[in-house]
Design a protein around this motif. Structure first.
Motif, PDB file in Angstrom:
ATOM      1  N   PRO A 100      -9.271  23.628  -2.380  1.00  0.00           N
ATOM      2  CA  PRO A 100      -8.315  22.582  -1.958  1.00  0.00           C
ATOM      3  C   PRO A 100      -6.785  23.199  -2.251  1.00  0.00           C
ATOM      4  CG  PRO A 100     -10.088  21.791  -2.902  1.00  0.00           C
ATOM      5  CD  PRO A 100     -10.219  23.108  -3.010  1.00  0.00           C
ATOM      6  N   ARG A 101      -6.710  23.897  -3.439  1.00  0.00           N
ATOM      7  CA  ARG A 101      -5.445  24.222  -3.887  1.00  0.00           C
ATOM      8  C   ARG A 101      -4.676  25.265  -2.527  1.00  0.00           C
ATOM      9  NH1 ARG A 101      -4.181  23.205  -9.639  1.00  0.00           N
ATOM     10  NH2 ARG A 101      -2.407  24.227  -9.416  1.00  0.00           N
ATOM     11  N   ALA A 104      -3.770  22.770   0.171  1.00  0.00           N
ATOM     12  CA  ALA A 104      -2.416  22.034  -0.051  1.00  0.00           C
ATOM     13  C   ALA A 104      -1.319  23.088   0.142  1.00  0.00           C
ATOM     14  CB  ALA A 104      -2.505  21.393  -1.246  1.00  0.00           C
ATOM     15  N   GLN A 109      -5.392  20.502   6.080  1.00  0.00           N
ATOM     16  CA  GLN A 109      -6.479  19.435   5.764  1.00  0.00           C
ATOM     17  C   GLN A 109      -7.870  20.454   5.874  1.00  0.00           C
ATOM     18  OE1 GLN A 109      -6.901  16.490   4.290  1.00  0.00           O
ATOM     19  NE2 GLN A 109      -8.998  17.507   4.097  1.00  0.00           N
ATOM     20  N   GLU A 139      -7.459  20.087  13.642  1.00  0.00           N
ATOM     21  CA  GLU A 139      -6.195  20.632  14.479  1.00  0.00           C
ATOM     22  C   GLU A 139      -5.202  21.284  13.856  1.00  0.00           C
ATOM     23  OE1 GLU A 139      -4.889  16.557  15.400  1.00  0.00           O
ATOM     24  OE2 GLU A 139      -6.754  15.983  16.686  1.00  0.00           O
TER      25      GLU A 139
ATOM     26  N   GLN B  93      -6.725  10.907   4.923  1.00  0.00           N
ATOM     27  CA  GLN B  93      -7.292  12.274   4.709  1.00  0.00           C
ATOM     28  C   GLN B  93      -7.056  12.838   3.260  1.00  0.00           C
ATOM     29  OE1 GLN B  93      -7.595  14.349   8.389  1.00  0.00           O
ATOM     30  NE2 GLN B  93      -9.021  12.991   9.094  1.00  0.00           N
ATOM     31  N   PRO B  94      -7.575  13.574   2.555  1.00  0.00           N
ATOM     32  CA  PRO B  94      -7.248  13.961   1.267  1.00  0.00           C
ATOM     33  C   PRO B  94      -5.709  14.713   1.175  1.00  0.00           C
ATOM     34  CG  PRO B  94      -9.686  14.570   1.607  1.00  0.00           C
ATOM     35  CD  PRO B  94      -9.104  14.206   2.844  1.00  0.00           C
ATOM     36  N   LEU B  95      -5.579  15.505   2.074  1.00  0.00           N
ATOM     37  CA  LEU B  95      -4.052  16.140   2.105  1.00  0.00           C
ATOM     38  C   LEU B  95      -3.151  15.068   1.979  1.00  0.00           C
ATOM     39  CD1 LEU B  95      -2.601  18.681   2.019  1.00  0.00           C
ATOM     40  CD2 LEU B  95      -2.530  18.433   4.652  1.00  0.00           C
ATOM     41  N   LYS B  99      -0.531  13.913  -1.086  1.00  0.00           N
ATOM     42  CA  LYS B  99       1.101  13.921  -0.780  1.00  0.00           C
ATOM     43  C   LYS B  99       1.437  12.559  -1.416  1.00  0.00           C
ATOM     44  CE  LYS B  99       1.241  16.810   3.203  1.00  0.00           C
ATOM     45  NZ  LYS B  99       1.449  17.283   4.654  1.00  0.00           N
ATOM     46  N   GLN B 126     -11.617  17.199  -2.982  1.00  0.00           N
ATOM     47  CA  GLN B 126     -10.517  17.936  -2.598  1.00  0.00           C
ATOM     48  C   GLN B 126      -9.095  17.301  -3.288  1.00  0.00           C
ATOM     49  OE1 GLN B 126      -9.860  17.939   1.695  1.00  0.00           O
ATOM     50  NE2 GLN B 126     -11.685  19.130   2.056  1.00  0.00           N
ATOM     51  N   MET B 130      -5.976  19.339  -4.636  1.00  0.00           N
ATOM     52  CA  MET B 130      -4.593  19.488  -3.847  1.00  0.00           C
ATOM     53  C   MET B 130      -3.443  19.007  -4.419  1.00  0.00           C
ATOM     54  SD  MET B 130      -6.124  18.059  -0.181  1.00  0.00           S
ATOM     55  CE  MET B 130      -6.674  19.511   1.042  1.00  0.00           C
ATOM     56  N   ARG B 214      -5.327  15.024  10.405  1.00  0.00           N
ATOM     57  CA  ARG B 214      -5.543  16.359  10.780  1.00  0.00           C
ATOM     58  C   ARG B 214      -6.731  16.743  11.267  1.00  0.00           C
ATOM     59  NH1 ARG B 214      -1.873  19.861   8.221  1.00  0.00           N
ATOM     60  NH2 ARG B 214       0.197  18.601   7.362  1.00  0.00           N
TER      61      ARG B 214
END
Lengths: 310, 249
Positions: A100-101, A104, A109, A139, B93-95, B99, B126, B130, B214
């Motif tokens: 996940p790092r 990001a 995603q 996507e 979503q996690p991202l 943020k 995640q 992240m 996404r």
């Protein structure tokens, strides 16, 4: 279109989870490169170059990579990511920690824990502790994915002849985190996630001492010993014995559940086993709904019998 | 030290989740919702650090619909000091979550963020990592022990094979695993007191974060059902079946 697989290893051997991840990479139909980052991991890079379907090995040697801490490895993978359409790692505590790092940093995603490849951008993954399977489509321009190793049959460790390129860690090293120590469970028995036979105990075992009854049978079968979350919560055995959605996901040839009622969260971790045996004195226990062979009996009576019979 | 704890409202741990007939997702109407169990452990850990004198203030944040207020009130009843709700009815979503949390960190300047290792709905595992990358902070994921010392925190982590301990410079992120602690129950007086604690609301847009998903969920299906097999009468019969019928021993 090329896929980069991040190798899981212990600086001397390539772990089986990497071979399953390469199998998932193969299903994408792209060329496969493998990144081996470590310290003194030359033998791992050599092993990776021999794996079926691998075209190229990227080998990074640095003292800062000895314990593969997420901060440094995340920086490194983000740095080498350019040009790859997919980046895959095993969905083990190793892969879950750093991937996940990377995601990001690349503003992607990530997709966790896939169990199936539908196409280059569409994957199947379990959600809600395995009570539902989602088909998801990414996507993002690069796909970052962790792979559930029990869902893909490992590729052959031999048969490939990849070229190896050495690259430098450079400024990717992070000093914000450092390794203090490790306590690995010492065992003569196979690893849970790699074992072909597993015998697990639940709350019905009543105490940690009683697990020796399972260990004796495990030794006769060459099996690993596991436990339900209830047995771990009760303090019978350490957490790394735990099979279930919050523990390890396993899919051996034979899974023997002893004194385990079969909570949803446990079933999520073992229901893909080929043959399931349940031993429980409560004939209404949900574990019997997934067991191929059920024995309704007092485990303290039948475990000694089972040991004798094997 | 100020600690930020992120919590999520999810379908209760004890509810048997059912897939909707049209395969668009899982049934959430009239289903009991609760705080994600790993988030409860995160709140508990922060409260224990405060009780030990290692933390001075606990700010709890949740991202979700209006009802996520209830989850925040639960965290306040357990010992958090104030709450922030980033309100949205959209899927985040996690991202996008990380943020949003990055912006909250910028406003609040905590020295530690504690959150669950995963939520039991998406099972992504995640967000903490992240957030670590976005902030360039170190992380101690899947924690089973957290020890705060001068300027750093030692985190013991549950890894496949055993335990690993890492030392992290503060500020740092910790994600919780099951054995870290056993969360307390909120007492009635604390539940009453929690109603008076401050709860601030904002929207993702107020923080300048685009939460557009996404990853598209095309369909959600129930897993393949496993058929129940047979009952055997004795150990002898069991061993015979395993040898000759299943051929696994």
């Amino acid at each position: 279109m090329t896929t980069l697989v991040i190798a899981e290893h212990n600086n001397s051997e390539l772990l089986a989870s990497t071979l399953s991840t390469i199998a998932a990479a193969k299903e994408l139909g792209n060329g496969v490169h493998v990144l081996v980052a470590g310290k003194g991991a030359g033998s791992v890079a050599e092993a990776a170059a021999k794996v079926e379907s691998v075209e190229k090995v990227l080998h990074v040697e640095d003292a800062a990579l000895e314990h593969l801490l997420a901060e440094t490895l995340g920086n490194l993978v983000a740095k080498v990511a350019e040009g790859y359409s997919h980046i895959l790692a095993p969905a083990t505590t190793f892969g879950k920690n750093f991937m996940p790092r990377v995601a990001a940093k690349l503003d992607v995603q990530m997709i966790s824990d896939i169990i199936g490849v539908e196409s280059a951008d569409t994957f199947k993954r379990p959600v809600f502790a395995g009570n539902a399977i989602a088909t998801v489509q990414s996507e993002d321009s690069v796909k970052l994915i962790t792979v559930r190793s029990t869902a893909f049959d490992a590729v052959a460790a031999e048969g490939g002849s990849a070229e190896t390129t050495t690259i430098e860690l450079g400024d990717a090293a992070s000093t914000k985190s450092s390794f203090v120590g490790q306590e690995l469970t010492e065992s003569e028995r196979p690893e849970l996630t790699a074992a072909s036979v597993i015998i697990s105990g639940g709350r019905g075992m009543q105490s940690g001492d009683n697990f020796h009854m399972l260990e004796e049978i495990a030794d006769k079968l060459g099996a690993a010993v596991g436990a339900s979350r209830a047995a771990v919560d009760a303090g019978f055995v350490p957490n790394d014995y735990q099979v279930g959605q919050t523990g390890k996901i396993v899919a051996p040839e034979l899974y023997i559940a002893v004194g385990i009622s079969g909570a949803i969260q446990h079933l999520a971790g073992m229901k893909d086993s080929k043959v399931i045996v349940a031993i429980n004195k409560d004939e209404e226990a949900p574990i019997f709904q997934v067991a191929d062979y059920g024995l309704v009996a007092d485990l303290f009576k039948v475990l000694p019998e089972l040991k004798e019979a094997l | 030290m100020k600690i930020l704890v992120a919590v999520k409202r999810v379908i209760d741990y004890n509810v048997k989740v059912r897939v909707k007939a049209d395969n668009s997702g899982v049934e959430t109407a009239n289903v009991k919702m609760s705080m994600n169990p790993f988030c409860e452990i995160a709140v508990e850990e922060a409260v224990r650090l405060k009780e030990k004198g290692a933390a001075s203030e606990i700010v709890v944040v949740s991202i979700g619909p209006q009802q996520a207020q209830e989850t925040l009130r639960t965290a306040l009843a357990l010992g958090a000091d104030r709450a922030i709700l980033v309100k949205t009815d959209e899927e985040v979503q996690p991202l996008a979550v990380s943020k949003i949390l990055k912006e909250i960190v910028a406003k609040e300047s905590p020295e530690m963020v504690i959150m669950g290792k995963q939520s039991i709905d998406g099972d992504n595992n995640q967000t903490g990592q992240m957030l670590g990358a976005l902030l360039d902070w170190p992380q101690g994921t899947f924690a089973s022990e957290v020890k705060v010392e001068e300027g750093k925190v030692n985190v013991t982590r549950e890894i496949d094979g055993g335990l690993e301990t890492v030392a992290l410079e503060l500020p740092a992120i910790v994600t919780t695993d099951l054995r870290l602690n056993e969360p307390r129950f909120a007492s009635l007086p604390n539940i009453m007191k929690a109603k008076k604690k401050p709860l601030e609301e904002m929207a993702p847009a107020d923080l300048g974060v685009d939460i557009a998903p996404r990853v598209k969920t095309l369909k959600v299906e129930p897993p393949a059902e496993r058929q129940a097999g047979i009952k055997v009468e004795s150990v002898e019969e069991l061993v015979e079946k395993l040898k000759n019928e299943a051929k696994v021993i």
